[in-house]
Design a protein around this motif. Structure first.
Motif, PDB file in Angstrom:
ATOM      1  N   UNK A 198       0.912  -1.113  -0.264  1.00 58.71           N
ATOM      2  CA  UNK A 198       0.003   0.106   0.120  1.00 58.71           C
ATOM      3  C   UNK A 198       0.914   1.054   0.008  1.00 58.71           C
ATOM      4  N   UNK A 199       1.993   1.254   0.872  1.00 62.54           N
ATOM      5  CA  UNK A 199       2.941   2.464   0.652  1.00 62.54           C
ATOM      6  C   UNK A 199       3.543   2.618  -0.532  1.00 62.54           C
ATOM      7  N   UNK A 200       3.834   1.404  -1.291  1.00 63.11           N
ATOM      8  CA  UNK A 200       4.259   1.852  -2.569  1.00 63.11           C
ATOM      9  C   UNK A 200       3.330   2.427  -3.571  1.00 63.11           C
ATOM     10  N   UNK A 214       5.718  10.529   0.714  1.00 60.00           N
ATOM     11  CA  UNK A 214       6.810   9.797   1.611  1.00 60.00           C
ATOM     12  C   UNK A 214       6.336   9.697   3.017  1.00 60.00           C
ATOM     13  N   UNK A 215       5.657  10.774   3.565  1.00 54.96           N
ATOM     14  CA  UNK A 215       4.952  10.855   4.771  1.00 54.96           C
ATOM     15  C   UNK A 215       4.062   9.881   4.769  1.00 54.96           C
ATOM     16  N   UNK A 216       3.112   9.638   3.791  1.00 57.23           N
ATOM     17  CA  UNK A 216       1.942   8.473   3.820  1.00 57.23           C
ATOM     18  C   UNK A 216       2.490   7.093   3.595  1.00 57.23           C
ATOM     19  N   UNK A 217       3.664   7.167   3.040  1.00 56.30           N
ATOM     20  CA  UNK A 217       4.378   5.632   2.950  1.00 56.30           C
ATOM     21  C   UNK A 217       4.644   5.439   4.382  1.00 56.30           C
ATOM     22  N   UNK A 218       5.112   6.321   5.052  1.00 59.99           N
ATOM     23  CA  UNK A 218       5.900   6.229   6.589  1.00 59.99           C
ATOM     24  C   UNK A 218       4.703   5.608   7.335  1.00 59.99           C
ATOM     25  N   UNK A 219       3.477   6.434   7.188  1.00 58.55           N
ATOM     26  CA  UNK A 219       2.505   6.025   8.009  1.00 58.55           C
ATOM     27  C   UNK A 219       2.008   4.515   7.638  1.00 58.55           C
TER      28      UNK A 219
END
Length: 296
Positions: A198-200, A214-219
């Motif tokens: 999902x992060x990708x 990148x923030x959403x990927x970190x979340x």
């Protein structure tokens, strides 16, 4: 909700199967190269301690989950607390308020991965200490908020009696500990691969600014997001805000792993989530404070 998730996975697999395959591959690489070596010893050790009641001394019953939990990282910290509850050394109330303190990113992760990503070149251990310190503050706030109820519960002897010491051979206990550790690690693998995928997808949404992707990927999954955060050309303060909040929260992957573990012990995940939100704010504030006074 589960049907929405199933439909989303099917939609993504049909229209962008390459990202699915890449996300699963990256998630499994992260799992066996980073998480298995970091978590397996603590999970195995915890299972053996639970079997042989080594942590059953009532005078030191809080020392074991706190000491081992703050060094092991999540979700091993949650596993250790639940083992103590099952063993009868902790009440459910105590387990609830210990979770923010004992279920965080490990010391190695904070020093070797998070600190460099935030641009910290000196005193990297302070990043980990800020993480543990913010968890301690949240745990103490919860404890003192419910102090009267805890005392009332203690007076009614709500703590279960410790289980009797098992008469088992070490070989048998070790076999069971290995099986339990393998089950937990496989559970983690499933969550990591899903949230990494999902992060990708979020990282490839070109309509969003790079920092937000990148923030959403970190979340979703903090490890992959933190690796990309290191390459983001923004100021140290902005990196601290983005990385501090995501890592203080722990990411949805670790939250889901923790929910899976604590659900069998009647611990409130929604309560834990709110406490982690508070911890993420405190953690970010402590990091910004150290940057402001030029320690980090």
């Amino acid at each position: 909700m589960k049907y929405v998730i199933f439909a989303l996975f099917l939609f993504l697999y049909i229209f962008d199967s390459k990202t699915i395959l890449s996300g699963v591959s990256n998630g499994l690489i992260l799992w066996y190269k980073t998480l298995v070596p970091a978590l397996a010893p603590f999970l195995l050790y915890s299972s053996l301690l639970k079997t042989y009641q080594i942590a059953g001394n009532s005078r030191h019953r809080l020392f074991y989950p706190v000491f081992l939990g703050i060094f092991s990282g999540f979700p091993a910290g949650a596993r250790i607390i639940c083992d103590c509850i099952e063993q009868g050394n902790l009440s459910k109330e105590e387990g609830q308020w210990l979770l923010p303190l004992c279920n965080n990113p490990s010391m190695g992760y904070c020093i070797c991965l998070l600190a460099p990503a935030l641009g910290v070149r000196h005193f990297s251990i302070l990043v980990w200490l800020c993480m543990i310190g913010s968890g301690l503050v949240v745990s103490l706030l919860l404890f003192f908020y419910h102090k009267k109820r805890f005392k009332s519960d203690a007076s009614k002897k709500t703590h279960p009696s410790p289980l009797p010491f098992p008469n088992r051979s070490f070989t048998s206990a070790f076999d069971d500990a290995v099986i339990q550790t393998a089950k937990t690690l496989l559970l983690i693998a499933g969550y990591v691969t899903c949230f990494t995928t999902f992060g990708m997808f979020l990282a490839r949404l070109s309509v969003l600014p790079v920092w937000l992707r990148i923030f959403l990927q970190s979340i979703m999954e903090i490890t992959t997001g933190t690796l990309n955060l290191k390459l983001l050309p923004i100021s140290k303060v902005k990196k601290t805000i983005l990385g501090g909040f995501a890592n203080g929260l722990g990411g949805l992957s670790s939250l889901a792993q923790t929910a899976s573990i604590i659900s069998h012990y009647e611990l409130s995940w929604s309560y834990y989530f709110l406490l982690k939100l508070l911890q993420s704010v405190l953690f970010t504030f402590l990091l910004l404070l150290l940057i402001r006074i030029k320690i980090l």
